[in-house]
Design a protein around this motif. Sequence first.
Motif, PDB file in Angstrom:
ATOM      1  N   ASP A 101       0.825  -1.222   0.000  1.00  0.00           N
ATOM      2  CA  ASP A 101       0.000   0.000   0.000  1.00  0.00           C
ATOM      3  C   ASP A 101       0.854   1.265   0.000  1.00  0.00           C
ATOM      4  O   ASP A 101       0.621   2.190   0.775  1.00  0.00           O
ATOM      5  CB  ASP A 101      -0.956   0.013   1.211  1.00  0.00           C
ATOM      6  CG  ASP A 101      -1.900  -1.168   1.219  1.00  0.00           C
ATOM      7  OD1 ASP A 101      -2.160  -1.724   0.131  1.00  0.00           O
ATOM      8  OD2 ASP A 101      -2.370  -1.539   2.305  1.00  0.00           O
ATOM      9  N   PHE A 102       1.821   1.315  -0.894  1.00  0.00           N
ATOM     10  CA  PHE A 102       2.765   2.425  -0.916  1.00  0.00           C
ATOM     11  C   PHE A 102       2.493   3.419  -2.044  1.00  0.00           C
ATOM     12  O   PHE A 102       3.412   3.966  -2.637  1.00  0.00           O
ATOM     13  CB  PHE A 102       4.210   1.906  -1.019  1.00  0.00           C
ATOM     14  CG  PHE A 102       4.411   0.863  -2.086  1.00  0.00           C
ATOM     15  CD1 PHE A 102       4.629   1.225  -3.403  1.00  0.00           C
ATOM     16  CD2 PHE A 102       4.353  -0.477  -1.768  1.00  0.00           C
ATOM     17  CE1 PHE A 102       4.810   0.272  -4.384  1.00  0.00           C
ATOM     18  CE2 PHE A 102       4.534  -1.451  -2.736  1.00  0.00           C
ATOM     19  CZ  PHE A 102       4.762  -1.071  -4.044  1.00  0.00           C
ATOM     20  N   ILE A 103       1.213   3.691  -2.314  1.00  0.00           N
ATOM     21  CA  ILE A 103       0.885   4.596  -3.419  1.00  0.00           C
ATOM     22  C   ILE A 103       0.284   5.916  -2.964  1.00  0.00           C
ATOM     23  O   ILE A 103       0.050   6.799  -3.779  1.00  0.00           O
ATOM     24  CB  ILE A 103      -0.061   3.910  -4.435  1.00  0.00           C
ATOM     25  CG1 ILE A 103      -1.300   3.372  -3.741  1.00  0.00           C
ATOM     26  CG2 ILE A 103       0.650   2.826  -5.187  1.00  0.00           C
ATOM     27  CD1 ILE A 103      -2.320   2.769  -4.672  1.00  0.00           C
ATOM     28  N   ARG A 104       0.048   6.100  -1.658  1.00  0.00           N
ATOM     29  CA  ARG A 104      -0.625   7.306  -1.181  1.00  0.00           C
ATOM     30  C   ARG A 104       0.385   8.393  -0.862  1.00  0.00           C
ATOM     31  O   ARG A 104       1.213   8.241   0.019  1.00  0.00           O
ATOM     32  CB  ARG A 104      -1.461   6.977   0.070  1.00  0.00           C
ATOM     33  CG  ARG A 104      -2.367   8.107   0.487  1.00  0.00           C
ATOM     34  CD  ARG A 104      -3.407   8.330  -0.623  1.00  0.00           C
ATOM     35  NE  ARG A 104      -4.466   9.192  -0.199  1.00  0.00           N
ATOM     36  CZ  ARG A 104      -4.629  10.436  -0.653  1.00  0.00           C
ATOM     37  NH1 ARG A 104      -3.790  10.959  -1.512  1.00  0.00           N
ATOM     38  NH2 ARG A 104      -5.646  11.151  -0.265  1.00  0.00           N
ATOM     39  N   THR A 105       0.304   9.501  -1.589  1.00  0.00           N
ATOM     40  CA  THR A 105       1.185  10.630  -1.301  1.00  0.00           C
ATOM     41  C   THR A 105       0.490  11.602  -0.351  1.00  0.00           C
ATOM     42  O   THR A 105      -0.723  11.576  -0.180  1.00  0.00           O
ATOM     43  CB  THR A 105       1.599  11.366  -2.594  1.00  0.00           C
ATOM     44  OG1 THR A 105       0.425  11.740  -3.309  1.00  0.00           O
ATOM     45  CG2 THR A 105       2.488  10.485  -3.461  1.00  0.00           C
ATOM     46  N   TYR A 106       1.295  12.447   0.256  1.00  0.00           N
ATOM     47  CA  TYR A 106       0.816  13.395   1.267  1.00  0.00           C
ATOM     48  C   TYR A 106       0.318  14.655   0.565  1.00  0.00           C
ATOM     49  O   TYR A 106       0.987  15.671   0.507  1.00  0.00           O
ATOM     50  CB  TYR A 106       1.949  13.705   2.242  1.00  0.00           C
ATOM     51  CG  TYR A 106       1.517  14.368   3.518  1.00  0.00           C
ATOM     52  CD1 TYR A 106       0.593  13.778   4.359  1.00  0.00           C
ATOM     53  CD2 TYR A 106       2.077  15.579   3.903  1.00  0.00           C
ATOM     54  CE1 TYR A 106       0.220  14.371   5.550  1.00  0.00           C
ATOM     55  CE2 TYR A 106       1.715  16.183   5.097  1.00  0.00           C
ATOM     56  CZ  TYR A 106       0.794  15.576   5.911  1.00  0.00           C
ATOM     57  OH  TYR A 106       0.431  16.168   7.096  1.00  0.00           O
ATOM     58  N   THR A 107      -0.892  14.575   0.032  1.00  0.00           N
ATOM     59  CA  THR A 107      -1.500  15.671  -0.711  1.00  0.00           C
ATOM     60  C   THR A 107      -2.272  16.582   0.247  1.00  0.00           C
ATOM     61  O   THR A 107      -2.373  16.305   1.447  1.00  0.00           O
ATOM     62  CB  THR A 107      -2.448  15.108  -1.787  1.00  0.00           C
ATOM     63  OG1 THR A 107      -3.369  14.209  -1.157  1.00  0.00           O
ATOM     64  CG2 THR A 107      -1.666  14.356  -2.864  1.00  0.00           C
ATOM     65  N   TRP A 108      -2.851  17.657  -0.275  1.00  0.00           N
ATOM     66  CA  TRP A 108      -3.513  18.650   0.575  1.00  0.00           C
ATOM     67  C   TRP A 108      -4.651  18.039   1.388  1.00  0.00           C
ATOM     68  O   TRP A 108      -4.879  18.429   2.527  1.00  0.00           O
ATOM     69  CB  TRP A 108      -4.021  19.832  -0.261  1.00  0.00           C
ATOM     70  CG  TRP A 108      -5.157  19.477  -1.180  1.00  0.00           C
ATOM     71  CD1 TRP A 108      -5.083  19.055  -2.470  1.00  0.00           C
ATOM     72  CD2 TRP A 108      -6.554  19.462  -0.841  1.00  0.00           C
ATOM     73  NE1 TRP A 108      -6.333  18.780  -2.964  1.00  0.00           N
ATOM     74  CE2 TRP A 108      -7.268  19.034  -1.988  1.00  0.00           C
ATOM     75  CE3 TRP A 108      -7.275  19.781   0.297  1.00  0.00           C
ATOM     76  CZ2 TRP A 108      -8.653  18.904  -2.008  1.00  0.00           C
ATOM     77  CZ3 TRP A 108      -8.667  19.652   0.271  1.00  0.00           C
ATOM     78  CH2 TRP A 108      -9.326  19.227  -0.868  1.00  0.00           C
TER      79      TRP A 108
END
Length: 167
Positions: A101-108
């Motif tokens: 599950d390493f696809i989530r970036t720290y977006t707004w």
Amino acid sequence: MENIFYDRQISRIYDLKGSERSRFNADAAANPRDVGAVHLDDNLRRSNMQAPILVDQACLRSMERALWADTSFLAGLGVMDYSLLVGVDKEHNQLVVAIIDFIRTYTWDKQLETWVKSSGILGGNGKEPTIVSPKQYMRRFRAAISSYFAVVPTGHEVEPPLDPDAA
């Protein structure tokens, strides 16, 4: 994506994030013989009080070095919210591990979620939010993973765990 459990006799599965918030699976705890149930961080913490997962020091340090490199890479890309998938293979007396599950970036939207959960507006009992910046996530993940496994005494001097804040 490969199946890391292929051709393995996995007796227990853990999905570990290093978080303390909402990381207990009551169904898995109630059915300890269900080999398909996925246990979470708090399940592992509780089971470690009775039967800790023992790991050879050299193997644990090798896993830590790989995880430190991978988490540093992911933090550099702005990725957070990944997990360490752990399968206990009793037949071969091994742990089978992979970061998932390493696809989530720290977006707004994730930054907003961090702020809301940190404020306590939605509860949380004073625990750190699950969603934090990639660097904070990396540090928390590393510190937790280092604490989850006990080193088997071998007669050699025990090395201290790697520093979770190391680059």
